[in-house]
Each structure stands twice: as structure tokens, then as C-alpha cells.
Design a protein around this motif. Structure first.
Motif, PDB file in Angstrom:
ATOM      1  N   SER A 698     -25.840  41.590 -10.388  1.00 13.55           N
ATOM      2  CA  SER A 698     -26.497  40.681  -9.590  1.00 13.55           C
ATOM      3  C   SER A 698     -27.574  41.761  -8.754  1.00 13.55           C
ATOM      4  CB  SER A 698     -26.738  39.508  -9.643  1.00 13.55           C
ATOM      5  OG  SER A 698     -25.650  39.477  -8.444  1.00 13.55           O
ATOM      6  N   GLU A 699     -28.642  40.993  -8.970  1.00 11.88           N
ATOM      7  CA  GLU A 699     -29.785  41.408  -7.938  1.00 11.88           C
ATOM      8  C   GLU A 699     -29.158  40.823  -6.262  1.00 11.88           C
ATOM      9  OE1 GLU A 699     -33.831  40.957  -9.344  1.00 11.88           O
ATOM     10  OE2 GLU A 699     -34.665  41.961  -7.508  1.00 11.88           O
ATOM     11  N   GLU A 700     -28.808  39.242  -6.516  1.00 12.94           N
ATOM     12  CA  GLU A 700     -28.622  39.041  -4.634  1.00 12.94           C
ATOM     13  C   GLU A 700     -27.211  39.814  -4.342  1.00 12.94           C
ATOM     14  OE1 GLU A 700     -27.872  36.036  -8.419  1.00 12.94           O
ATOM     15  OE2 GLU A 700     -29.358  37.237  -8.347  1.00 12.94           O
ATOM     16  N   ARG A 701     -25.948  40.446  -5.453  1.00 11.23           N
ATOM     17  CA  ARG A 701     -25.210  41.026  -4.400  1.00 11.23           C
ATOM     18  C   ARG A 701     -25.578  42.061  -4.272  1.00 11.23           C
ATOM     19  NH1 ARG A 701     -21.305  40.622  -2.683  1.00 11.23           N
ATOM     20  NH2 ARG A 701     -19.503  41.816  -3.856  1.00 11.23           N
ATOM     21  N   LEU A 702     -26.972  42.354  -4.954  1.00 11.01           N
ATOM     22  CA  LEU A 702     -26.952  43.431  -4.338  1.00 11.01           C
ATOM     23  C   LEU A 702     -27.658  43.952  -2.371  1.00 11.01           C
ATOM     24  CD1 LEU A 702     -27.814  46.265  -5.579  1.00 11.01           C
ATOM     25  CD2 LEU A 702     -30.165  45.827  -6.203  1.00 11.01           C
ATOM     26  N   ASP A 703     -27.686  42.775  -2.180  1.00  9.92           N
ATOM     27  CA  ASP A 703     -28.284  42.941  -1.271  1.00  9.92           C
ATOM     28  C   ASP A 703     -27.140  42.118   0.283  1.00  9.92           C
ATOM     29  OD1 ASP A 703     -30.945  42.757  -1.776  1.00  9.92           O
ATOM     30  OD2 ASP A 703     -31.268  41.161  -1.783  1.00  9.92           O
TER      31      ASP A 703
END
Lengths: 904, 125
Positions: A698-703
Motif C-alpha cells: 500500500s502507499e503508506e507502507r511504501l514510505d
């Protein structure tokens, strides 16, 4: 299973493994005579053993051919090229497949004959310089290629039934058609003889239905096996029928159709000439006199064209219903083939000349005696000098024949040019054998002369006196004059000199059995029992506590505890001992990889060297076996994605040849298996992007995801980084399977990679899977097990030591940041209001290379358990690895930490 | 009881021959190669040797030659058994002192009779 066959299966597997390794060594080192000899001998041994089993003809023939060609290589007449090695490997694979089939069903599959012939053909093609292409045009290879096979062993054209007594029952036109087709290589019909069991109706068989619907039935008949009785006595429920069918479908298909009644059916191929049988009314041969005269001439000279023209003319004048006409039609058919069989032609001319079928049977047929019968039958050769004299008619023909064979052999031996050094031994052995045989057949008088003859021979230095005795003995035997006085009862030794005390059977008791082969099932059973014992003994501490708390007998409690210690020690030793039995070296699995790497490098056009270390490291048989598949995936992956093509490697300043290292090391109660390549490595950024694109991340995990975590993304289901799916790997299932296996056996996997330098994947596996040790923790009143190998430490953390970092509860433990997970909340077990505590019990565990702190209510002891996976509807509940029975009868849920992390 | 020694590197073949020889009334022992066979034969007096040709360490030809040139063993009846049916293989066997040459696979009935006949009695001078 027949123990002999079982032994054959085990032995052949070992040999195949050895031979296959020999080929690999040889490919790297073409001059390695030892490897060559070793693998030649391996092939030879397989052939020798399989020859014992009549039904393994296909296997024997294939291995025999391989041995033949290898012999050529050994003699230096042939160079083992990679193409050649490919064929040999295919042969090994085929044999291995057959061995598997033998193990499963005790027979070779229906296509065995076909497969064997194909491989033999390709092997011979390669050996004769044809390059051994797999896609040889089928049209080209039919009759000729098979001629190149050794005629004794595998000439397909000579294989099958030679005499079909009932051939004449089949309409001539059909037979001519089959003959033509077979001679042109278009395949030959299969003859089926189906003799249904007398009680077959009770077994639910419907023979007529089976027969009528058989594949490719071209002709068929049915008759009674015995004369029909009076109608009053007829038992309609007893099947006494016999069916004969001729099918044009492939043999395998026919066998497949009859597989349920395989024991009642004979499926055979027939040599084409078996169909050749003139039928019709016996006729006056007179009108064909002139034709016969010319025809014999032409046949002798091989002038088939002339002969065929004359046949045409003669046919014009012959009444079609006559046997002579039928013979002429057959002549025409035979002559129309590309390579008419002279013997067959002559025989047919003879039929025309006589106006009937000559009684003495057919000669010729490619120079084979027609009495050879079904070739798959008994092994005709029993060796010896082949002398089988006329039976004595005294009731012991076999005994006399055997005696003659042995005595003849002694004569041969005496006449052989033996070294002077063994001369004396040879004479003595001949004397001993001759004496034994002569007494055995009752020629005691001649036997009495043997020892004198031996002495005379020894002093003269020649075998003449002995030879004379043999001669005297053989003459009456062979002539059938001397009837043996006693029958075949070799155990009753004639009253000779019972010299000295016979050595006791136990006299050789000094040797002991060093290796014991045991069925794995027995050891598994033992292991299960040990497992149960280990769990059962866990009940004792509970009992002790009960004695103390409930019944207030402290004394008894102490005794139980003492006893528990004793039983515990014995159980542990027992467990260790049984586990030791099950330990096998990982080389069992490693062995196959040189071959895999070789095949893949050829397919991928890469150069790769495989180095293996620590093959002697041992682990439980199940672990080692389960290891194979993941390692295959890992090595494929390294070869496909890791190692670069040669030009790319050179451009990057690396050696042209890539390197994969496969290492096994034992570390405490774990085995570490590492697959290390020096390829292009993996770029975490690239992996993250890829995972994001595929919706795995997911996008937040990406960070928040760390580089280390990113590397682990390759194990996510459906993740494949290959730009294009190659036929070797890269469908995004392999690595997923690796992790699944590792999880299943309770191991872990770690990845290290440096872009441009290579990748190392490390599997940590338990030595044994039978008994697992878990630590018990309590959450919300519920006991949970955590695999002990994941546990790093247990700590108590003050409430104010917990900080929120990036939105997650985290503690600092000796300079490490450890994220926390409140088990009660995640598993919906705890009263969430337990926050009032001023310190938290934290179980620090390691999952996938990262640490995680599990917040629990209480720590309990560690116990040995036997983990049972969740079954049925619960199997989908992946948060738990399984359940285990505790000593007090309660069920313990064991956590699957990896899944737990995944759902955080 | 008469003793026979089977010398063959193939377990299956040994097992097969063992059964036949046992039916023929022999007490059977086995060796995997020529070296092992020699070691055993020097300890135990056998009444019959059944020797394969192609074996690791020491092949059947060498074994037979060793047996025939060792005074303690020289007279023991020996059958050489091989997968090869060629004439020169047969000749080779007799040249090294085999008393009989058989081609694998042997027919049990025939082999049983041959073996029993060849070694009816114990050691004879």
C-alpha cells in the motif's frame, strides 16, 4: 511387493543417481576414465538386474543400448558431446520414471515399449553421427532405423508374436492390408486374447461390451474354451469364452482400455509375416509349373520386379478361390514392399508349387528360427555350451542334460589356453566338479577314476588323463546308455569320506551386520510413539501439582516430580536416538542440483558453476526431502534472474562464468542452507516500486518499509520481478512456495542482497520436525504457544518506556527500536483496559529478520509439543500454525508469527 | 551343509541367486566385489563360487585368476555368470579357470540343478 522388485527399485535409484553424477563429472572432464568406467558399470549393473524381470524388457533394452554406446565412448570410438549427454540424461530420467511406476504399480506403464524404442533410436542416431535430434522425421525412420538396433535385443520389427495359428480365420484382405501397413512402417495391429475369468460376471464385468468398444477393433471372434455341455448342465453364470481381437489402435491405448481385466488379457504385437498365410481350396499345382520354375530362379537372384510381373500373369489364370491364387496374391503383396523377405517369398512360391501350405512350417523370416515363439517369453538362454542331448527317457532328462552341460564345460576348460600359474588350480577344480557331477548322475565307477586321473594330469602337466575320463563319462550319458541310478536329490551326499568336523555354520560369526535397511514407515511409527511419549510425560508435572494442591500430599508430589525427571531424561534420549536414525545428509537433495544447473545453463545460454559445501550436514529425512522443491526454486531464480548473461558479466568486470554456492551448515538445532550467487543482486527501491505497482504494497507502507523488509517482498504471493516470464522461472509462484515450505517446517528465511554483487538467501530449518518446542504465554486468560526458535528474549517494560514512533508503539531495548504488538488486541482476546498496569510483559520475537515485541499478560514455561495443523474449516485461519495437546489435556493454540506480522 | 559365495555388485542379482542357491540346498554368503570375495574365501571354505564379471575394485576375471593361483582356494568349483553371451566373453571366462559360464538371467530350474550337481560333495582331493 515382491521383495526382489523392491530391492531392484532401491538399487536402481542409487545407481541412477551415481550414473547421473558420473555424466556430470565426465562432461566437465571428458578424459576422466574413472568416471566413465564408473558410470559404464552402473549402467551395466542396472541392465543385469533388470534382466531378471521378464516384464522389464523395455527397460533392459534401453539400458542395454545405452551401455553399448557408452562402451563405444569408453573405447574412444565416440566423443561424448553435450547433445549425447542430453540423450543419456533423458534415458536416465526415463528409467527413473519407470522405477517410480514400478514402485507404484509394479509394472511399467503402457507406453514403455514405445518410449524405449524412441530413445534407443535417438541414441543410435546420435552415436552414428546423426546428431541425435529429437525431432527426427517420423516417416523416415520406420523400418530402416530399427534394423540398426542389435537384432537380438530390440529390433522392433522382429518383436512380437511370430506364429498366429488362427491367422487363417481372418479374412485375407484384412490381413493383406495389415501386412502392407506394417511393412510400410505405418504401425502394426495389436492382437488381443481375452480370456475372461470364469466368475467374471459376478465381478460386474461385461466382456462383450468391453470387447465391442475396444479401440480400433478391426476384427474379432469369440468361441468357447471347452466343448459346450448339454443344455441341461450348462451353467450360464460361468464364463468359458475366449475372445480374439485385432485392433489397429496403438498398443498403449489398447492396454489402457483393458486395464481393469489386465490379468485376463494378453495384448501382443505381431510380426508382419505372421499374417502371411494363404487360404483357399487345395488345388492342382500342375497349371503353375512353368511359373514356379521361373519364380524360383528369380527369387534366388533377387529379381523381384520380374517375379512380380510373373505373379500378375499367373493371377490372371488362377481361380480366385484356390489356395494357389491366395498364395499368389500374398506374393504380390510381399513383393510390393520395399524390401521383400526372401525366405517368405520362397515359402509362398512353395505354396503355389504344392497347391497347399507346406507342412513343415515356414523357413527364412530374416534368418530366425520360427520356433522362437513369443519373444517376450522365457529367457531361452541358460548358457553353457548349449548341448542338450536327447533325453535318456529315464525320467531325469533335465538332470542328465545339466550333467552333460557341466562336463562339456570342463572339457572346454581343459582345452582353454590358461596361464601356467593357474594350471594346477584349474585341474583340481575340474576334477572336483567332474567327480561331483558323476556321482550325482550315478556314474560312480567313472567317478572313482577321477582322482587318479587328476594325479596323472598334475604330474604330466597336461589335462589329457582327465579329458579321457570326461570323454568316457560323456559318451554313455550323451548316447543315453547309462541310466542314472538315483534321482535328483542332491542333498543326500553319497557315502564319501566325511572328513573332519564340518565347520559350524556359525563359524563365520565374526562378521556383523553393519547397515540395516529399514522401511521408513517403521521409523515413522516409532517416531510417532516417541512423540506421544514426550507429550504424555508432560502430564506428570500437572499431576504433581494436583497431588500437592488438591490432595495435599506433598510427599507424593515430590516423588512424581522425581519420576518425571527420570522419564523426561529417558524420553529425551529416546527421541534423540530415533531422530538420529532419521537423519540423512543433505547431499540426498544436493545431488540433483549439478544436473539442474547444467540443464538450465544450457537452456538459458549462461555459464554457471555450482559449488556445494557441507553436503554431509545432516537433518531429518522429512526436512531434507521437503528442502528439494524450495531449493529448486531458489536455484532457478538465481540462474534466471541473478546470474547475468556472459556478455553482461564481462561488461560489468566479472568473470564470464557465474557462480552459485549452495551451502549447508548445522547451527545448534537448526540447519542453515544458503544459496549464494554472484549475479546482479536486487535493488530494494526497484522491488518496492514493483510491489506497489502490483498492489502488494500500500502507499503508506511504501514510505515506512525498510530495505530489509523490501527484500522480503520477493516472497510475497504473485510477485515476480522478471521483465519477461521465461520458461525457467518467473511466474511469481516459486519464491512464494519457498516461504510456504519454510513456514510449514517451522523455519525461517533471510535475504541479503547487494546490487551488482549478488544475493544470498538463507533458509534456517529445524533439524527435526517431529517435536516442536514452544513457549507458552497467557493473553486474556488464553494460553498461546510461540515457537521457541522465534523467541529472542522476555522483558518487562515500564509503561512509560513505551513510545509512539511513526504511529506505532515502540520500546527501546538496549539501543534497538522494537515495535510492539498488543496480542490481546490483535487477537481480540484481552480486555483492552489492562492499560492500567505500570509494566508490560513483552516477548521479543524475531520474524523475517525483524524484531517484534508481543505484549502479553504472563509468561509460562516452555514445553515440547507435537504440532497438529488446523484442519477442515479452520485451516483457513492462518493466524495459528496449529494446535497441540498439553499434558493436562488442554489444547494449546500455537501462533503463526509471520501471518501475525502480515496483518498488523 | 554346502556353502556357496555369490560375488556380484548388484543387490538384486545377489538376492535372486541367493534364493535359487538356497533352494538347491546351499548355505549362501555374499560379496560385493572380488576383493571382498577373496577375503571371505580365505576364511571360509566354499563349495561353490558364483562370480559376476563386471565389478568395482576387482572384477570377476581377476578374482578367478587369484583363486586358481592360491593353493588354499585353487580347486573350488566356480561358475562365472555374465550378461554377455558373446563367444569371446565365454572364452575369457574359461581362460581364467571358470568351470561353467552362464548368461544372465539364468532360468531358476536349470541353474538350481547345475549348481547342485557341480558341488554335491564337500572338499575332495
Amino acid at each position: 511387493m515382491n521383495p526382489l522388485l523392491a530391492e531392484f527399485i532401491t538399487e536402481t535409484r542409487e545407481l541412477l543417481e551415481r550414473v547421473s553424477q558420473g555424466f556430470l563429472v565426465l562432461e566437465r572432464n571428458p578424459g576422466d576414465a574413472e568416471a566413465l568406467n564408473g558410470l559404464f558399470r552402473g549402467m551395466h549393473t542396472i541392465k543385469g538386474s533388470s534382466g531378471i524381470f521378464e516384464e522389464l524388457g523395455s527397460l533392459t533394452r534401453l539400458v542395454h543400448a545405452a551401455e553399448d554406446v557408452l562402451d563405444g565412448v569408453r573405447q574412444g570410438q565416440q566423443q561424448l558431446t553435450p547433445e549425447g549427454a542430453d540423450i543419456f540424461f533423458e534415458i536416465l530420467d526415463q528409467v527413473a520414471t519407470w522405477v517410480d511406476e514400478l514402485e507404484a504399480s509394479e509394472t511399467l506403464g503402457p507406453g514403455a515399449g514405445e518410449a524405449s524404442v524412441q530413445l534407443v533410436r535417438r541414441l543410435r542416431q546420435w552415436a552414428s553421427g546423426g546428431g541425435g535430434r529429437a525431432e527426427a522425421k517420423p516417416g523416415h525412420e520406420a523400418p530402416r532405423e530399427t534394423d540398426a538396433l542389435p537384432s537380438q535385443e530390440s529390433g522392433e520389427n522382429n518383436e512380437g508374436v511370430r506364429e498366429l495359428p488362427w491367422a487363417a480365420e481372418v479374412p485375407e484382405a484384412l490381413r493383406r492390408e495389415w501386412f502392407r501397413a506394417a511393412a510400410e512402417g505405418a504401425g502394426r495391429p495389436v492382437v488381443v486374447t481375452y480370456t475372461p475369468d470364469e466368475a467374471c460376471f459376478f465381478a460386474g464385468d461385461d466382456p462383450f461390451h468391453t470387447v465391442r468398444n475396444a479401440p480400433g477393433v478391426a476384427w474379432g471372434t469369440v468361441q468357447a474354451r471347452e466343448p459346450w455341455p448339454d443344455l441341461g448342465e450348462l451353467d450360464p453364470y460361468r464364463c468359458v469364452l475366449e475372445f480374439r481381437l485385432v485392433c489397429t489402435a496403438p498398443e498403449g491405448e489398447v492396454e489402457e482400455w483393458f486395464r481393469y481385466v489386465a490379468d485376463q488379457v494378453r495384448v501382443e504385437t505381431v510380426v508382419p509375416s505372421a499374417w502371411v498365410r494363404p487360404t483357399g481350396e487345395p488345388s492342382d499345382p500342375e497349371p503353375f509349373g512353368a511359373f514356379v520354375h521361373d519364380a524360383r530362379e528369380w527369387a534366388r537372384g533377387g529379381r523381384w520386379e520380374n517375379l512380380r510381373r510373373a505373379v500378375g500373369t499367373a493371377l490372371g489364370v488362377a481361380g480366385p478361390e484356390l489356395l494357389s491364387a491366395s498364395a499368389l496374391r500374398w506374393l504380390d503383396t510381399v513383393l510390393a514392399t520395399s524390401d521383400p523377405d526372401p525366405g517368405l517369398v520362397e515359402w509362398l512360391i512353395e505354396c503355389v508349387a504344392r497347391g497347399e501350405v507346406p507342412p513343415e512350417g515356414r523357413q527364412g523370416e530374416a534368418g530366425r528360427p520360427s520356433g522362437a515363439g513369443v519373444s517376450a517369453g522365457e529367457p531361452a538362454e541358460t548358457g553353457g555350451s548349449g548341448t542338450s542331448p536327447a533325453p535318456l527317457g529315464d525320467g531325469h532328462p533335465d538332470l542328465v542334460a545339466a550333467a552333460v552341460e557341466i562336463l562339456e564345460a570342463q572339457r572346454t576348460l581343459l582345452a582353454s589356453p590358461v596361464d601356467p600359474g593357474i594350471r594346477r588350480g584349474v585341474l583340481r577344480s575340474v576334477a572336483r566338479v567332474a567327480e561331483s557331477v558323476l556321482i550325482g548322475v550315478g556314474q560312480t565307477e567313472v567317478a572313482a577314476r577321477v582322482s587318479a586321473a587328476l594325479k596323472a594330469s598334475q604330474t604330466q602337466g597336461g589335462g589329457e588323463p582327465l579329458r579321457e575320463v570326461l570323454q568316457d563319462a560323456l559318451a554313455p550319458l550323451a548316447a543315453g546308455l547309462a541310466g542314472p541310478e538315483e534321482d535328483e536329490a542332491p542333498s543326500q551326499t553319497p557315502a564319501k569320506k566325511p572328513e573332519g568336523p564340518v565347520p559350524e555354520p556359525g563359524g563365520n560369526g565374526g562378521q556383523k551386520v553393519r547397515v540395516l535397511r529399514v522401511d521408513q514407515a517403521r521409523i515413522d511409527a516409532l517416531m510417532d510413539l516417541v512423540g506421544e511419549l514426550v507429550v504424555a510425560k508432560n502430564a506428570l508435572p500437572f499431576l504433581a501439582r494436583k497431588a500437592e494442591d488438591v490432595f495435599q500430599v506433598r510427599e507424593l508430589a515430590r516423588e512424581i516430580k522425581n519420576q518425571h525427571a527420570v522419564i523426561n531424561r529417558i524420553a529425551e534420549e529416546l527421541q534423540g536416538a530415533v531422530m538420529q536414525v532419521r537423519m540423512v545428509p543433505v547431499s540426498h537433495t544436493f545431488q540433483r542440483f549439478p544436473r539442474l544447473v547444467r540443464d538450465l545453463s544450457r537452456k538459458l545460454g549462461k555459464k554457471v558453476r555450482l559449488l556445494m559445501e557441507g553436503e554431509e550436514t545432516e537433518a531429518d529425512k522429512n526436512v531434507v526431502e521437503d528442502l528439494t522443491e524450495p531449493l529448486v526454486h531458489l536455484i532457478r531464480n538465481s540462474m534466471d534472474h541473478g546470474i547475468e548473461p556472459p556478455d553482461e558479466r564481462l561488461a560489468a568486470g566479472k568473470t564470464e562464468e557465474g557462480e552459485i554456492r549452495l551451502r549447508a551448515v548445522q547451527l545448534d538445532d537448526q540447519v542453515l542452507i544458503e544459496v549464494i550467487d554472484d549475479g546482479r543482486g536486487m535493488d530494494p527501491e526497484h522491488l518496492k516500486r514493483k510491489a506497489y505497482e502490483k498492489g502488494i504494497l500500500s502507499e503508506e507502507r511504501l514510505d515506512t518499509i525498510t530495505d530489509q523488509e523490501a527484500l522480503h517482498l520477493i516472497f510475497a504471493p504473485g510477485f515476480s520481478t522478471a521483465p519477461q516470464v521465461s520458461n525457467v522461472s518467473g511466474r511469481g509462484v516459486g519464491m512464494d512456495a519457498v516461504r510456504a515450505m519454510v513456514d510449514r517446517v517451522g523455519g525461517s528465511v533471510a535475504v541479503e542482497s547487494e546490487p551488482g554483487r549478488g544475493t544470498c538467501i538463507r533458509l534456517s530449518l529445524p533439524l527435526s520436525m517431529a517435536v516442536t518446542r514452544v513457549m507458552i504465554v497467557e493473553v486474556g486468560g488464553q494460553m498461546l504457544g510461540v515457537p521457541i526458535e522465534s523467541v529472542v528474549e522476555t522483558v518487562r517494560v515500564p509503561a512509560d518506556g513505551i513510545h509512539r514512533i511513526k504511529g506505532r508503539e515502540t520500546v527501546v531495548l538496549r539501543d534497538r527500536l522494537v515495535p510492539l504488538c498488543r496480542l490481546g488486541r490483535v487477537l481480540a482476546l484481552g480486555r483492552e483496559t489492562a492499560d492500567g498496569r505500570d509494566e508490560e510483559a513483552v516477548l521479543v520475537v524475531q520474524v523475517g529478520g525483524n524484531e517484534l515485541g508481543l505484549v502479553v499478560d504472563r509468561f509460562h514455561e516452555g514445553v515440547d509439543i507435537i504440532l497438529k495443523p488446523l484442519e477442515g474449516i479452520l485451516a483457513g485461519f492462518r493466524l495459528y500454525a496449529g494446535t497441540a495437546l498439553l499434558g493436562d489435556g488442554r489444547v494449546l493454540l500455537v501462533l503463526n508469527l509471520r501471518e501475525l506480522v502480515a496483518c498488523l | 551343509m554346502r556353502r556357496a559365495l555369490i560375488v556380484d555388485d548388484a543387490v538384486t542379482v545377489r538376492l535372486y541367486h541367493r534364493k535359487i542357491l538356497e533352494e538347491a540346498g546351499f548355505q549362501v554368503e555374499e560379496a560385493e566385489n572380488g576383493v571382498e570375495a577373496l577375503e571371505k574365501a580365505l576364511v571360509t571354505p566354499y563349495d561353490l563360487l558364483l562370480v559376476d564379471v563386471n565389478m568395482p575394485k576387482m572384477d570377476g576375471y581377476t578374482l578367478l585368476r587369484e583363486v586358481r593361483s592360491t593353493p588354499e582356494l585353487e580347486g573350488v568349483p566356480a561358475i562365472m555368470i555374465s550378461t554377455e553371451s558373446e563367444k569371446h566373453d565365454r572364452e575369457h571366462a574359461y581362460r581364467v579357470g571358470a568351470n561353467l559360464y552362464l548368461v544372465k538371467p539364468v532360468r531358476p530350474e536349470a541353474f538350481r540343478l547345475l549348481a547342485a550337481l557341480m558341488a554335491r560333495n564337500g572338499e575332495s582331493r
